[in-house]
Structure formats: structure tokens, C-alpha cells
Design a protein around this motif. Sequence first.
Motif, PDB file in Angstrom:
ATOM      1  N   VAL A  76     -40.357  31.369  20.845  1.00 43.14           N
ATOM      2  CA  VAL A  76     -40.990  31.294  19.535  1.00 43.14           C
ATOM      3  C   VAL A  76     -41.849  30.039  19.494  1.00 43.14           C
ATOM      4  O   VAL A  76     -41.337  28.918  19.594  1.00 43.14           O
ATOM      5  CB  VAL A  76     -39.950  31.271  18.400  1.00 43.14           C
ATOM      6  N   LEU A  77     -43.154  30.223  19.371  1.00 45.61           N
ATOM      7  CA  LEU A  77     -44.104  29.112  19.289  1.00 45.61           C
ATOM      8  C   LEU A  77     -44.419  28.838  17.822  1.00 45.61           C
ATOM      9  O   LEU A  77     -44.843  29.738  17.103  1.00 45.61           O
ATOM     10  CB  LEU A  77     -45.392  29.465  20.030  1.00 45.61           C
ATOM     11  N   VAL A  78     -44.223  27.602  17.366  1.00 39.30           N
ATOM     12  CA  VAL A  78     -44.446  27.244  15.976  1.00 39.30           C
ATOM     13  C   VAL A  78     -45.688  26.359  15.881  1.00 39.30           C
ATOM     14  O   VAL A  78     -45.739  25.275  16.488  1.00 39.30           O
ATOM     15  CB  VAL A  78     -43.226  26.520  15.376  1.00 39.30           C
ATOM     16  N   PHE A  79     -46.683  26.823  15.115  1.00 39.20           N
ATOM     17  CA  PHE A  79     -47.943  26.095  14.915  1.00 39.20           C
ATOM     18  C   PHE A  79     -47.962  25.532  13.498  1.00 39.20           C
ATOM     19  O   PHE A  79     -47.924  26.280  12.515  1.00 39.20           O
ATOM     20  CB  PHE A  79     -49.143  27.026  15.137  1.00 39.20           C
ATOM     21  N   HIS A  80     -48.017  24.226  13.383  1.00 39.38           N
ATOM     22  CA  HIS A  80     -47.949  23.540  12.096  1.00 39.38           C
ATOM     23  C   HIS A  80     -49.225  23.691  11.280  1.00 39.38           C
ATOM     24  O   HIS A  80     -50.235  24.225  11.753  1.00 39.38           O
ATOM     25  CB  HIS A  80     -47.631  22.057  12.314  1.00 39.38           C
ATOM     26  N   GLY A  81     -49.187  23.192  10.054  1.00 42.53           N
ATOM     27  CA  GLY A  81     -50.345  23.226   9.176  1.00 42.53           C
ATOM     28  C   GLY A  81     -51.216  21.994   9.315  1.00 42.53           C
ATOM     29  O   GLY A  81     -50.903  21.064  10.070  1.00 42.53           O
ATOM     30  N   SER A  82     -52.341  21.967   8.598  1.00 42.84           N
ATOM     31  CA  SER A  82     -53.267  20.839   8.638  1.00 42.84           C
ATOM     32  C   SER A  82     -52.565  19.535   8.275  1.00 42.84           C
ATOM     33  O   SER A  82     -51.699  19.499   7.394  1.00 42.84           O
ATOM     34  CB  SER A  82     -54.425  21.063   7.656  1.00 42.84           C
ATOM     35  N   ARG A  83     -52.938  18.475   8.983  1.00 46.70           N
ATOM     36  CA  ARG A  83     -52.428  17.119   8.736  1.00 46.70           C
ATOM     37  C   ARG A  83     -50.949  16.979   9.072  1.00 46.70           C
ATOM     38  O   ARG A  83     -50.324  16.015   8.657  1.00 46.70           O
ATOM     39  CB  ARG A  83     -52.703  16.688   7.298  1.00 46.70           C
ATOM     40  N   GLN A  84     -50.412  17.927   9.810  1.00 49.74           N
ATOM     41  CA  GLN A  84     -49.035  17.822  10.256  1.00 49.74           C
ATOM     42  C   GLN A  84     -48.992  17.625  11.775  1.00 49.74           C
ATOM     43  O   GLN A  84     -50.014  17.665  12.462  1.00 49.74           O
ATOM     44  CB  GLN A  84     -48.246  19.086   9.892  1.00 49.74           C
ATOM     45  N   THR A  85     -47.796  17.408  12.285  1.00 50.83           N
ATOM     46  CA  THR A  85     -47.480  17.491  13.705  1.00 50.83           C
ATOM     47  C   THR A  85     -46.306  18.464  13.822  1.00 50.83           C
ATOM     48  O   THR A  85     -45.760  18.909  12.806  1.00 50.83           O
ATOM     49  CB  THR A  85     -47.053  16.133  14.272  1.00 50.83           C
ATOM     50  N   GLY A  86     -45.910  18.757  15.043  1.00 46.80           N
ATOM     51  CA  GLY A  86     -44.743  19.609  15.189  1.00 46.80           C
ATOM     52  C   GLY A  86     -43.519  18.992  14.531  1.00 46.80           C
ATOM     53  O   GLY A  86     -42.750  19.677  13.858  1.00 46.80           O
ATOM     54  N   ALA A 139     -46.331  38.684  21.791  1.00 51.53           N
ATOM     55  CA  ALA A 139     -45.849  40.028  21.462  1.00 51.53           C
ATOM     56  C   ALA A 139     -45.846  40.285  19.969  1.00 51.53           C
ATOM     57  O   ALA A 139     -45.534  41.395  19.531  1.00 51.53           O
ATOM     58  CB  ALA A 139     -44.443  40.220  22.021  1.00 51.53           C
ATOM     59  N   GLY A 140     -46.205  39.286  19.176  1.00 53.43           N
ATOM     60  CA  GLY A 140     -46.250  39.442  17.726  1.00 53.43           C
ATOM     61  C   GLY A 140     -46.579  38.116  17.070  1.00 53.43           C
ATOM     62  O   GLY A 140     -46.483  37.055  17.699  1.00 53.43           O
ATOM     63  N   ALA A 141     -46.991  38.184  15.795  1.00 56.96           N
ATOM     64  CA  ALA A 141     -47.386  36.984  15.070  1.00 56.96           C
ATOM     65  C   ALA A 141     -46.819  37.001  13.662  1.00 56.96           C
ATOM     66  O   ALA A 141     -46.817  38.040  12.992  1.00 56.96           O
ATOM     67  CB  ALA A 141     -48.914  36.874  15.016  1.00 56.96           C
ATOM     68  N   ALA A 142     -46.344  35.838  13.221  1.00 54.22           N
ATOM     69  CA  ALA A 142     -45.934  35.628  11.834  1.00 54.22           C
ATOM     70  C   ALA A 142     -46.904  34.639  11.218  1.00 54.22           C
ATOM     71  O   ALA A 142     -47.023  33.499  11.698  1.00 54.22           O
ATOM     72  CB  ALA A 142     -44.509  35.106  11.756  1.00 54.22           C
ATOM     73  N   VAL A 143     -47.607  35.060  10.188  1.00 53.51           N
ATOM     74  CA  VAL A 143     -48.671  34.265   9.571  1.00 53.51           C
ATOM     75  C   VAL A 143     -48.212  33.862   8.178  1.00 53.51           C
ATOM     76  O   VAL A 143     -48.050  34.707   7.299  1.00 53.51           O
ATOM     77  CB  VAL A 143     -49.982  35.069   9.510  1.00 53.51           C
ATOM     78  N   LEU A 144     -48.007  32.569   7.972  1.00 55.43           N
ATOM     79  CA  LEU A 144     -47.468  32.046   6.730  1.00 55.43           C
ATOM     80  C   LEU A 144     -48.536  31.260   5.984  1.00 55.43           C
ATOM     81  O   LEU A 144     -49.128  30.317   6.535  1.00 55.43           O
ATOM     82  CB  LEU A 144     -46.264  31.137   7.021  1.00 55.43           C
ATOM     83  N   ALA A 145     -48.812  31.648   4.755  1.00 55.79           N
ATOM     84  CA  ALA A 145     -49.773  30.928   3.904  1.00 55.79           C
ATOM     85  C   ALA A 145     -51.158  30.845   4.535  1.00 55.79           C
ATOM     86  O   ALA A 145     -51.815  29.799   4.513  1.00 55.79           O
ATOM     87  CB  ALA A 145     -49.253  29.537   3.558  1.00 55.79           C
ATOM     88  N   ILE A 170     -45.548  31.764  15.429  1.00 53.67           N
ATOM     89  CA  ILE A 170     -45.372  31.532  13.999  1.00 53.67           C
ATOM     90  C   ILE A 170     -46.361  30.453  13.593  1.00 53.67           C
ATOM     91  O   ILE A 170     -46.382  29.372  14.185  1.00 53.67           O
ATOM     92  CB  ILE A 170     -43.949  31.046  13.662  1.00 53.67           C
ATOM     93  N   GLY A 171     -47.174  30.724  12.588  1.00 53.45           N
ATOM     94  CA  GLY A 171     -48.151  29.736  12.161  1.00 53.45           C
ATOM     95  C   GLY A 171     -48.206  29.585  10.660  1.00 53.45           C
ATOM     96  O   GLY A 171     -48.202  30.577   9.925  1.00 53.45           O
ATOM     97  N   TYR A 172     -48.255  28.340  10.203  1.00 49.85           N
ATOM     98  CA  TYR A 172     -48.327  28.020   8.787  1.00 49.85           C
ATOM     99  C   TYR A 172     -49.705  27.443   8.472  1.00 49.85           C
ATOM    100  O   TYR A 172     -50.154  26.491   9.126  1.00 49.85           O
ATOM    101  CB  TYR A 172     -47.233  27.020   8.424  1.00 49.85           C
ATOM    102  N   SER A 173     -50.408  28.050   7.497  1.00 50.42           N
ATOM    103  CA  SER A 173     -51.705  27.550   7.036  1.00 50.42           C
ATOM    104  C   SER A 173     -52.691  27.517   8.204  1.00 50.42           C
ATOM    105  O   SER A 173     -52.989  28.551   8.785  1.00 50.42           O
ATOM    106  CB  SER A 173     -51.504  26.173   6.382  1.00 50.42           C
ATOM    107  N   ASN A 174     -53.217  26.343   8.583  1.00 49.96           N
ATOM    108  CA  ASN A 174     -54.107  26.251   9.736  1.00 49.96           C
ATOM    109  C   ASN A 174     -53.437  26.813  10.990  1.00 49.96           C
ATOM    110  O   ASN A 174     -54.075  27.455  11.836  1.00 49.96           O
ATOM    111  CB  ASN A 174     -54.510  24.789   9.931  1.00 49.96           C
ATOM    112  N   GLY A 175     -52.113  26.625  11.105  1.00 52.74           N
ATOM    113  CA  GLY A 175     -51.371  27.217  12.221  1.00 52.74           C
ATOM    114  C   GLY A 175     -51.337  28.729  12.156  1.00 52.74           C
ATOM    115  O   GLY A 175     -51.304  29.405  13.183  1.00 52.74           O
ATOM    116  N   GLY A 176     -51.337  29.293  10.920  1.00 48.82           N
ATOM    117  CA  GLY A 176     -51.427  30.736  10.768  1.00 48.82           C
ATOM    118  C   GLY A 176     -52.768  31.263  11.252  1.00 48.82           C
ATOM    119  O   GLY A 176     -52.859  32.335  11.864  1.00 48.82           O
ATOM    120  N   GLN A 177     -53.817  30.483  10.985  1.00 51.66           N
ATOM    121  CA  GLN A 177     -55.137  30.838  11.512  1.00 51.66           C
ATOM    122  C   GLN A 177     -55.130  30.824  13.036  1.00 51.66           C
ATOM    123  O   GLN A 177     -55.750  31.672  13.685  1.00 51.66           O
ATOM    124  CB  GLN A 177     -56.190  29.868  10.978  1.00 51.66           C
TER     125      GLN A 177
END
Length: 290
Positions: free
Chosen positions: A30-40, A136-142, A115-122
Motif C-alpha cells: 500500500v503506497l500512501v501519497f500525502h497532501g500538499s505541504r505535507q510529508t509522509g 492494481a487499484g487506487a483510493a482517491v481521498l479529497a 492511496i492518495g489524499y488531495s494532491n496525493g490523490g491527483q
Amino acid sequence: MTRDSVEVGGRPRTYTVVGPEDAKPSRDLVLVFHGSRQTGAKHRKFTGKAFDALADGGAAVVVYLDGHKGNWNDARRASRFPARRENIDDVGFTRAVIEKLVASHRIDPGRVFAIGYSNGGQMAMRLAHEAPELIAGAAVLAATMPAPENFLVADAPSVPMPVLLVHGTKDPIVGYAGGEPSWWVRKLFKIGGRSLSAPETAAYFAARNGITDEPVSRTLPKRAGSAGGTSAERTDYRQQGRPPVTLLTVHGGGHTIPGPRKAPAVVGRTNQDVNTAELIAEFFEIPSVT
């Protein structure tokens, strides 16, 4: 938990791994991509380490990747933060992390989820279009799909995959109804351009997966002890032989991730009737959340 790095395009790129090397083989990643102005690390704290639960039991490994100067080089044409201006190879970064973990943690390369939140969702949506062989799939949050004129890989071939979308109707940063971002959002986050609404985004991915059946919606029950002010509605696009698409609409929810950890009030209300990590585990059939 371990910190590691990999060199991509002459730059060291960092990430945090949750899950031991010496567990069972053929694990999910599971790869988690953070939002703008964040880090992991900041995103991990922002979610109360909720996604760590996906690594419980040793069936999956969770990785929090670090963007370049707080952002991902997503596929929105109007983005103008450093990751875009410097054309950072975040697809290459993702590929390198997967390859390294396949070797070190015995990951099943056919069971990698973004899994991506905000900019990470993009960024997750960019991967789904530009490098679908990686996930194999994507979860797009906000986050919602950029409109065709604002999407750099709009002509990518359609590769069906399961997609989970989560969005609040009172999101002050990425509007549930789509359109152009507010002037202050454009200025603060250095983004722009038109986006689809959350329901249009779900319909887009359903069509991309070849789903022609009508979606089915239901209101989810309240969870005991959850904060008030929001409710969750689940809309499923499903058809035999086609990867599913699900939209979780959080009525009254903000630019937040449903779960036990409340986000700062400035980004809106957090729904606590749904645990997003549990929803992701159920949707992608990751057998690790207890």
C-alpha cells in the motif's frame, strides 16, 4: 517502521516503511501519497497512523512516500508548485520504490495499491492513467479528476482497475461540485484549472471500467460515539466481470479523511462513522485490518 531512500533522476527520494522484511512472501503493498505541504511523516500523524493498520498481521506493507518540497508532480496542467516546475519524476520514484520492496519485502507486484489524499490523490490518478502496470487499484481521498483540458495524460489508454473515491460535500479546498478552485486556494496551493465533481469522477472511472449498470447508493449507519454533523453515503458502481468503483460521499464533511482521528477544524468536519483504512481493506480485499 524504517526510513529508506532511493535515487531517482539524480535525486535522493525518501520514504517510510511500516511492516517487517521477514514476514510472509507475496504480500500486498500500500503506497500512501500525502497532501500538499505535507510529508509522509506529517500525513501519518494527520491520520493518526490509521493506515498502519493495513500492515497488521503481516499480509501487507504500508509505505509513506515523501513528495518534492511538499508536493507531487500530478497531472493537472495548471499546477505550478516546485514539483511541477522542476518536472520531478514521481512516476519513476513510485516505480523504484516498488522494485526495491519487491526485492526486500517480497511484495507481490500484482498487488500494489495507491492511496492518495488531495494532491496525493491527483498523483494516484496520474499513476492509474500513465503507469497502470504499477498499481492494481487506487483510493482517491479529497481529490477529483481534472477536466480534460486540465489533464496532461487525458489521452492515456483506458486500463480498468478498482477505484475508491472519498469526498466531503463541504470540502473548502477541493470542491465536491468540481469547477475552478477558489482564488485563495489557487494562490496558497499554486494550483488551478477546472476539475470534475466527485460524482462525475466516479462516473468517469465507472465508464473507464466498462460499467454500464446503474449505481446503487445507501446511507451508512452511524457509529456509536462518533462526532455529529456529518453522514456517509456509499454509491457502488458494480457489474459482473468489471472492476468496481465506489464513491463515499461524506455529507457535511470537509477536506478530511473519515476515521478516528479528527483533522484540524480549519479544513472542515471529519466523519467518524467510517474508518477509511477499514474501507480500503474491504474494497481491495487486503486481509490485514483486524
